[in-house]
Design an enzyme around this catalytic site. Structure first.
Site, PDB file in Angstrom:
ATOM      1  N   SER A  88       0.797  -1.232   0.000  1.00 60.08           N
ATOM      2  CA  SER A  88       0.000   0.000   0.000  1.00 60.08           C
ATOM      3  C   SER A  88       0.827   1.279   0.000  1.00 60.08           C
ATOM      4  CB  SER A  88      -0.962  -0.005   1.182  1.00 60.08           C
ATOM      5  OG  SER A  88      -0.227   0.022   2.389  1.00 60.08           O
ATOM      6  N   HIS A 106      -5.460  -4.614  -1.917  1.00 57.02           N
ATOM      7  CA  HIS A 106      -5.275  -3.447  -2.790  1.00 57.02           C
ATOM      8  C   HIS A 106      -5.214  -3.839  -4.263  1.00 57.02           C
ATOM      9  CE1 HIS A 106      -4.816  -0.225   0.142  1.00 57.02           C
ATOM     10  NE2 HIS A 106      -4.170  -1.092   0.903  1.00 57.02           N
ATOM     11  N   LYS A 161     -12.672  -2.315   0.400  1.00 60.00           N
ATOM     12  CA  LYS A 161     -11.915  -1.375  -0.433  1.00 60.00           C
ATOM     13  C   LYS A 161     -12.587  -1.288  -1.804  1.00 60.00           C
ATOM     14  CE  LYS A 161      -7.632  -1.347   2.187  1.00 60.00           C
ATOM     15  NZ  LYS A 161      -7.001  -2.409   2.960  1.00 60.00           N
TER      16      LYS A 161
END
Ligand SMILES: *Cc1c(COP(=O)(O)O)cnc(C)c1O
Length: 396
Positions: free
Chosen positions: A183, A211, A242
């Site tokens: 990240s 991610h 996310k």
């Protein structure tokens, strides 16, 4: 004499503040979106949410949540194995398995729980866990809860990984554990090399695709697809919090034996509540949107390419990456804070990160792109970066 406990805490809080590490929360009064509004009334274009696919406030996702509440109620008031499993939980698990071409999937309240509960049920003191040095905090905690022997390799350093694989050959089973996308730099794990090393040294692989799931790789299956090794990762964990809707929830997906074992022994699954029907209905709508249609991830990736190209041309120093995260390097901690504050005045919300979140002398602004961004948002941000960059003498 010992201090009053509250006084004792207050002193520590003051220390956190004086070292510049105190985390303040900005209060937003709008939904999560490309443009957000703070309680001060200030409106900004948002470049620091994990809303990669722009689904956090998508009408179909909201409709999915509403419909599931109408048909399945608000909450389950139960763990999964007592009376907290509905048909829609099973449906979502099977949709996630289909998405990753795995056999089965187990849902958790968060990926923090998925990672926290994945190791102890599968491995013991006879085994080895070989973990990338920059893996997420939840992986570190999960490893701590497991008796397996711990090995760590320098971040994305395949020579060091090989060294650790050799060192762990006397253990019964070995598992290499990595984030799919890291990240802070936005770099993608070298899954192709990891798969080769795993085959050579008889190791399993786990990747955390928080991610990347939904958008990295040409159909959004994550870091393995990006590196052409889709299907070669034994355990994948991910979040629904996310790109995949941004609400809440996590999952672990893999072979039916692994997932069955987790359903039996994974503590955050056994001893924590079942996900709300609203989350499940919204998540089903997310998979309806992305399973066979890459338009959102394509838009996100073309936004990322456009942004990186313009920012690079302007003379900024950015970490090379093919993810949706751009690390714009400033190196100096006070400068990164000043830069972010000036960007906010310009109507662009980005965060400056410095030690200990990133190594000393590696301060940066992190920019996260989204499919919710339109070209005008990107252009406004690029122009603001150039204006503030010149003003603070970061670029000429
Ligand atoms: C965000 C994140 C998590 C935690 O996910 P939650 O579902 O929010 O608990 C775990 N691993 C990585 C790599 C993450 O980025």
């Amino acid at each position: 004499m010992k201090k009053d406990f509250k006084e004792f805490l207050q002193e520590q809080i003051e220390e956190i503040k004086s070292s510049g590490l105190y985390k303040k929360e900005s209060v937003i009064t709008s939904a999560q979106s490309a443009i957000i509004k703070f309680d001060s009334g200030h409106e900004v274009i948002n470049f620091c949410a994990n809303n990669y696919l722009g689904l956090s406030n998508h009408s179909s996702v909201i409709e999915g949540a509403k419909q599931a509440m109408d048909t399945h109620g608000f909450g389950l008031s139960s763990v999964r194995f007592i009376c907290g499993t509905q048909d829609i939980h099973k449906e979502l698990e099977s949709r996630i398995s289909n998405f990753f071409s795995t056999e089965d999937t187990i849902l958790y309240a968060a990926c923090f729980d998925a990672n926290g509960g994945v190791f102890a049920p599968l491995f013991d003191e006879n085994d080895a866990i070989i973990s990338d040095a920059l893996n997420h905090a939840s992986i570190i905690d999960g490893v701590r809860l497991c008796k397996a022997k711990r090995y760590r390799f320098n971040h994305s350093d395949m020579d060091d990984l090989e060294k650790q694989l050799k060192a762990s050959q006397s253990q019964r089973y070995r598992i290499i554990v990595t984030d799919g996308v890291f990240s802070m730099d936005g770099d993608i794990a070298k899954m192709h090399d990891i798969v080769s090393l795993a085959q050579k040294y008889d190791a399993l692989i786990m990747s955390d695709e928080c991610h990347s799931a939904g958008f990295i790789g040409k159909t959004g299956r994550g870091s393995a697809e990006y590196h052409g090794v889709h299907g070669k990762v034994d355990i994948i964990t991910g979040t629904l919090g996310k790109a995949l809707g941004g609400g809440l929830g996590g999952f672990t997906t893999g072979s039916k034996e692994i997932i069955t074992m987790l359903r039996q022994h994974s503590r955050p699954y056994l001893f924590s509540n079942s996900l709300s029907p609203a989350i499940i209905g919204a998540s089903l709508a997310v998979f309806d949107l992305i399973e066979g249609d890459t338009s959102l991830r394509d838009k996100l990736m073309s936004n990322a390419v456009y942004f990186k190209e313009k920012i690079g041309k302007a003379g900024f120093d950015i970490k090379p990456s093919d993810s949706a995260i751009v690390a714009l390097m400033l190196y100096d901690a006070p400068l990164s804070q000043k830069f972010a504050a000036r960007m906010m005045e310009e109507g662009i919300f980005v965060i400056g990160f410095n030690f200990p979140v990133v190594p000393k002398g590696q301060a940066r602004i992190r920019v996260q792109l989204s499919a919710a961004h339109e070209k005008k948002h990107l252009d406004k941000a690029i122009n603001a970066f150039i204006k503030v960059g010149k003003e603070l003498k970061v670029i000429n």
